[in-house]
Design a protein around this motif. Sequence first.
Motif, short mmCIF file in Angstrom:
data_model
loop_
_atom_site.label_atom_id
_atom_site.label_comp_id
_atom_site.label_asym_id
_atom_site.label_seq_id
_atom_site.Cartn_x
_atom_site.Cartn_y
_atom_site.Cartn_z
N ILE A 19 9.87 -9.13 0.73
CA ILE A 19 9.17 -8.21 1.62
C ILE A 19 7.67 -8.27 1.39
O ILE A 19 6.87 -8.27 2.34
N THR A 20 7.27 -8.32 0.12
CA THR A 20 5.84 -8.37 -0.20
C THR A 20 5.21 -9.67 0.25
O THR A 20 4.11 -9.67 0.84
N LEU A 21 5.88 -10.80 0.00
CA LEU A 21 5.36 -12.09 0.45
C LEU A 21 5.21 -12.13 1.96
O LEU A 21 4.24 -12.67 2.50
N ASN A 22 6.19 -11.56 2.67
CA ASN A 22 6.14 -11.51 4.12
C ASN A 22 4.85 -10.83 4.60
O ASN A 22 4.18 -11.28 5.52
N SER A 23 4.50 -9.76 3.91
CA SER A 23 3.30 -9.00 4.30
C SER A 23 2.01 -9.73 3.95
O SER A 23 0.96 -9.49 4.57
N LEU A 24 2.07 -10.63 2.95
CA LEU A 24 0.87 -11.32 2.50
C LEU A 24 0.52 -12.55 3.35
O LEU A 24 -0.57 -13.09 3.21
N THR A 25 1.43 -12.97 4.22
CA THR A 25 1.18 -14.18 5.00
C THR A 25 0.15 -13.99 6.11
O THR A 25 -0.37 -14.96 6.65
N GLY A 26 -0.13 -12.73 6.45
CA GLY A 26 -1.04 -12.48 7.56
C GLY A 26 -0.40 -12.65 8.92
O GLY A 26 -1.07 -12.60 9.95
N LEU A 27 0.93 -12.85 8.92
CA LEU A 27 1.66 -13.06 10.17
C LEU A 27 2.47 -11.84 10.58
O LEU A 27 3.27 -11.90 11.50
N GLY A 28 2.23 -10.73 9.90
CA GLY A 28 2.97 -9.51 10.19
C GLY A 28 4.01 -9.24 9.13
O GLY A 28 4.56 -10.16 8.52
N ALA A 29 4.29 -7.97 8.89
CA ALA A 29 5.27 -7.57 7.88
C ALA A 29 6.67 -7.57 8.45
O ALA A 29 6.87 -7.67 9.68
N SER A 30 7.67 -7.47 7.58
CA SER A 30 9.05 -7.28 8.03
C SER A 30 9.11 -6.02 8.88
O SER A 30 8.42 -5.03 8.60
N ALA A 31 9.95 -6.04 9.90
CA ALA A 31 9.99 -4.92 10.85
C ALA A 31 10.24 -3.59 10.16
O ALA A 31 9.61 -2.58 10.49
#
Length: 220
Positions: free
Chosen positions: A23-35
């Motif tokens: 979840i944290t990595l998802n938010s760090l990509t700059g492509l949007g967080a997990s829904a």
Amino acid sequence: MKKFNGARWCIYALGMVLLAIGITLNSLTGLGASAIVSVPFTVSEATGLSFGDLTLVVYVAFVIAEFFIMGKASSWTYLLQIPLSIVFTRIMNLIKVVLPYENGNLPLDLVMLVIAIILTGVGAAMTVDMALIPNPGDGIVASISARSGKELGLCKNIFDLCCMCCSLIIGTCMGNPLMGVGLGTLISMIGVGRVIAIFNGIAREKLRRMAGLEEAPSRT
């Protein structure tokens, strides 16, 4: 009384850590967080407040909502999700500190997104398969499914869409509707479910046998 099985708790704990990392990595990509965490992420981006702390607030709100949704069928065990959320979101904060990923390189961001989706899916599958304390994001969806009689996957998709819509509204009020929602949000909505299905097809029975939740198939 069931005998304590250390393997079950170890698998569950490892799943929670993998889920937090994903979840944290998802938010760090700059492509949007997990829904499911796009609302606290949007508020975090707009205000500079801690993503983990805001996620804790949202998770506690989910637990409270479970009591209203289930009514008389509620259980005091729902409250166990709160200390779980405290630990889970502290892990998220720690991961963000030790993994200061700088996004902006699209190919690398996409690779990180794929890794995040895999970790999220595997972590979610491991925790759910152990049938212990659910993550509040899973708990509220399960409550909606139980109360409405609708299929769990459908309820998950609808709930994710509601979270995205809330994030878009909050982002719009803050001056940028896509502040917390992006391509990564949409891809993760589809990808996490596929990872869970693949992982469960490969490892679910083995993990549950290891945890003492299923008997090994008899040989004839």
